[in-house]
Scaffold this motif. Structure first.
Motif, mmCIF file in Angstrom:
data_model
loop_
_atom_site.group_PDB
_atom_site.id
_atom_site.type_symbol
_atom_site.label_atom_id
_atom_site.label_comp_id
_atom_site.label_asym_id
_atom_site.label_seq_id
_atom_site.Cartn_x
_atom_site.Cartn_y
_atom_site.Cartn_z
ATOM 1 N N GLY A 164 13.976 -36.011 -47.505
ATOM 2 C CA GLY A 164 14.973 -34.946 -47.572
ATOM 3 C C GLY A 164 14.633 -33.740 -46.721
ATOM 4 N N ARG A 167 17.128 -33.213 -43.655
ATOM 5 C CA ARG A 167 18.392 -32.589 -44.080
ATOM 6 C C ARG A 167 18.185 -31.114 -44.409
ATOM 7 N N TYR A 168 17.048 -30.827 -45.016
ATOM 8 C CA TYR A 168 16.724 -29.439 -45.369
ATOM 9 C C TYR A 168 16.647 -28.573 -44.108
ATOM 10 N N MET A 170 18.024 -29.181 -41.170
ATOM 11 C CA MET A 170 19.352 -29.058 -40.574
ATOM 12 C C MET A 170 20.228 -28.097 -41.362
ATOM 13 N N MET A 171 20.047 -28.072 -42.674
ATOM 14 C CA MET A 171 20.786 -27.112 -43.507
ATOM 15 C C MET A 171 20.402 -25.687 -43.131
ATOM 16 N N GLU A 174 22.070 -24.815 -39.782
ATOM 17 C CA GLU A 174 23.498 -24.530 -39.920
ATOM 18 C C GLU A 174 23.726 -23.174 -40.582
ATOM 19 N N PHE A 199 20.941 -40.797 -39.136
ATOM 20 C CA PHE A 199 20.618 -39.572 -39.874
ATOM 21 C C PHE A 199 21.654 -38.486 -39.616
ATOM 22 N N TYR A 200 21.948 -38.205 -38.339
ATOM 23 C CA TYR A 200 22.886 -37.129 -38.015
ATOM 24 C C TYR A 200 24.306 -37.463 -38.467
ATOM 25 N N CYS A 203 24.562 -36.577 -41.900
ATOM 26 C CA CYS A 203 24.647 -35.116 -42.070
ATOM 27 C C CYS A 203 26.010 -34.576 -41.632
ATOM 28 N N LYS A 204 26.953 -35.485 -41.387
ATOM 29 C CA LYS A 204 28.332 -35.130 -41.013
ATOM 30 C C LYS A 204 28.476 -34.626 -39.582
ATOM 31 N N TYR A 205 27.563 -35.040 -38.717
ATOM 32 C CA TYR A 205 27.724 -34.733 -37.297
ATOM 33 C C TYR A 205 28.533 -35.857 -36.653
ATOM 34 N N LYS A 230 28.529 -30.396 -34.783
ATOM 35 C CA LYS A 230 29.275 -29.989 -35.978
ATOM 36 C C LYS A 230 29.835 -28.607 -35.628
#
Length: 286
Positions: A164, A167-168, A170-171, A174, A199-200, A203-205, A230
């Motif tokens: 995780g 994702r952390y 990338m969060m 953003e 992975f990306y 992450c909704k990319y 994104k």
């Protein structure tokens, strides 16, 4: 002619004003203190899947010599196999090494959280940095008339993957990008790096409209990467879409011209072949 000339002048002026606005946005983005902007997130350690970690932003100047050695070792270890030995030695290795210490480079580094030890706690509240687990290297740039955060690298130590942390990070990127008032986050992914693409995407990319596959689909195999993004600003999306249309048209024109050239050469070669065959026949019968 006057109307067209006035329209061109107006368009040129608007483009210049937009460029100035973008440059001001990027400058302002760099002026945002990431430690302050991300304070609510950084105050709480990441704790998930057996990993306890803390994140901290850094400029290149703030990196220690040990930090730079670790960053390069992790980056090279992760990406050299992706690019392949030949490409890495010829180009990518040197490029990556230069990029990581560029003045515009910014980092968020995650380290293992130091274990609580009340008996040996520092009276000044200072803690010894834990083992580094991963980092993200980002910059604020203008990409096709849009101000974005561009993620140059997201690298994790093998023992910290699938926990995780990616994702952390990338969060955090953003969140910082939004606080810095840019239009979104953009990044480049190697086609060979299927895990990163998955992975990306998770992450909704999405693949950007300016990615090679989109703007030059007939030559997509010649590129070893794609661009993902994104974007949360509607106007920025319009700029990217307009740029993509222009690139597609220009690339298609060059492709068609090249095809015509190839076809012309093939026809020429056929004619030359016929002439040579006729000459040989004439020589044989002479």
């Amino acid at each position: 002619k006057t109307v067209k000339s006035d329209a061109k002048k107006a368009a040129k002026k608007a483009a210049a004003e937009h460029q100035k606005k973008l440059e001001a946005t990027v400058k302002a983005a760099y002026d945002v203190d990431p430690a302050t902007a991300l304070a609510p997130f950084l105050a709480r350690p990441f704790s998930k899947n057996g990993i306890d970690a803390v994140a901290a932003p850094s400029t290149v100047k703030q990196l220690s010599a040990d930090d730079k050695k670790w960053i390069w070792k992790l980056l090279e270890g992760n990406m050299r196999p992706v690019f392949g030995e030949e490409v890495w030695k010829a180009r990518e290795g040197k490029d990556k090494k230069n990029e990581m210490v560029d003045d515009d480079a910014r980092y968020i580094i995650v380290r293992s959280a130091p274990a609580a030890d009340p008996e040996n706690a520092d009276p000044n509240g200072q803690t010894t940095p834990g083992e580094p687990l991963g980092f993200v290297h980002y910059r604020f740039v203008i990409e096709e008339d849009v101000a974005v955060m561009y993620v140059y690298e997201l690298q994790l130590d093998a023992k910290a993957t699938r926990k995780g942390l990616g994702r952390y990070l990338m969060m955090l990127c953003e969140a910082l990008a939004k606080m810095a008032s840019v239009s979104g986050v953009m990044l480049t992914v190697q086609k060979a790096n299927e895990g990163a693409i998955k992975f990306y995407t998770g992450c909704k990319y999405v693949m950007s409209v300016i990615s090679p596959t989109k703007v030059e689909p007939w030559a997509a195999d010649e590129y070893d990467y794609e661009i993902y993004n994104k974007i949360w600003d509607a106007d920025a999306l319009k700029y990217l879409e307009r740029s993509a249309r222009v690139q597609w048209a220009e690339n298609k024109k060059m492709f068609d011209q090249a095809q015509m050239f190839v076809m012309s050469n093939e026809e020429l070669n056929k004619e030359l072949g016929k002439e040579l065959a006729a000459a040989k026949l004439a020589e044989a019968t002479a």
